[in-house]
Design a protein around this motif. Sequence first.
Motif, short mmCIF file in Angstrom:
data_model
loop_
_atom_site.label_atom_id
_atom_site.label_comp_id
_atom_site.label_asym_id
_atom_site.label_seq_id
_atom_site.Cartn_x
_atom_site.Cartn_y
_atom_site.Cartn_z
N VAL A 108 72.56 -57.16 26.28
CA VAL A 108 71.94 -58.44 26.66
C VAL A 108 70.43 -58.26 26.84
N MET A 109 70.02 -57.19 27.50
CA MET A 109 68.60 -56.94 27.72
C MET A 109 67.87 -56.77 26.38
N THR A 110 68.46 -56.00 25.48
CA THR A 110 67.84 -55.78 24.17
C THR A 110 67.80 -57.06 23.36
N TRP A 111 68.86 -57.84 23.44
CA TRP A 111 68.90 -59.12 22.72
C TRP A 111 67.82 -60.06 23.24
N TYR A 112 67.66 -60.13 24.57
CA TYR A 112 66.60 -60.97 25.14
C TYR A 112 65.21 -60.48 24.72
N SER A 113 65.04 -59.17 24.66
CA SER A 113 63.75 -58.64 24.21
C SER A 113 63.46 -59.07 22.77
N TRP A 114 64.49 -59.06 21.94
CA TRP A 114 64.33 -59.51 20.56
C TRP A 114 64.10 -61.01 20.49
N ARG A 115 64.91 -61.75 21.23
CA ARG A 115 64.85 -63.21 21.20
C ARG A 115 63.50 -63.75 21.67
N PHE A 116 62.94 -63.15 22.73
CA PHE A 116 61.68 -63.63 23.29
C PHE A 116 60.47 -62.88 22.75
N ALA A 117 60.70 -62.02 21.76
CA ALA A 117 59.62 -61.26 21.11
C ALA A 117 58.78 -60.47 22.12
N ASP A 118 59.47 -59.83 23.07
CA ASP A 118 58.77 -58.98 24.03
C ASP A 118 58.11 -57.81 23.30
N PRO A 127 57.52 -54.30 19.02
CA PRO A 127 58.60 -55.06 19.65
C PRO A 127 59.43 -54.17 20.58
N LEU A 128 59.67 -54.64 21.78
CA LEU A 128 60.35 -53.85 22.81
C LEU A 128 61.79 -53.50 22.43
N TRP A 129 62.42 -54.34 21.62
CA TRP A 129 63.81 -54.07 21.27
C TRP A 129 63.97 -52.79 20.45
N ILE A 130 62.92 -52.36 19.78
CA ILE A 130 63.02 -51.15 18.95
C ILE A 130 63.26 -49.91 19.82
N PRO A 131 62.42 -49.64 20.83
CA PRO A 131 62.74 -48.46 21.66
C PRO A 131 63.99 -48.65 22.51
N GLN A 132 64.36 -49.90 22.80
CA GLN A 132 65.56 -50.14 23.60
C GLN A 132 66.84 -49.88 22.80
N MET A 133 66.76 -49.86 21.48
CA MET A 133 67.95 -49.67 20.66
C MET A 133 68.61 -48.31 20.86
#
Length: 181
Positions: A108-118, A127-133
Amino acid sequence: MIRTALDALYLAAGWLAGAFLVLIFVLMMILSAGRPLGINIPAGDDIVSWCMAAMAFLGLAHTFRQGEMIRVGLLIDTLSGRTKHVFEVGSLVVGCGFVGFFAWNAVVMTWYSWRFADMTQGVIAIPLWIPQMGFTSGLVILAIAFVDELVHVASGREPRYEKPKPQTAEEVVEQAIQSGV
């Protein structure tokens, strides 16, 4: 077929964790040796920390399945027979609950990071979702490993995550050597 795919998944995650370990080593050597030479990697410390998180979490499922994860069996090791089996299954159910909870929230956290373009904070904004993967993938694979083991043990078989007890003094010495104690 599923067994082969799951074992390959755990092994691939272990190899990927090892690759991140090598990448950490290479980056740290470049950062350390590069300072006197004027070589700098922008956000090198950030990249190393992301690699460290990915390495730690991607290695969990493989470590669990190989019986190398620290296990405190003070109670279960004193039990035998049906009682031990029930406690093993109960422990795996609790483990599935905790790991599933963490994996779900990481997704969920990674999806939100992707969705909100953190974006990451620091020298290089990615993009934050890349290191969170790495973190998220490791937890999801660990959750799969726990459920896999729960199904295996609940069907009456011996846990695969537990190494056999040594029978001779030589086996005790060999296990101590292998574990690095």
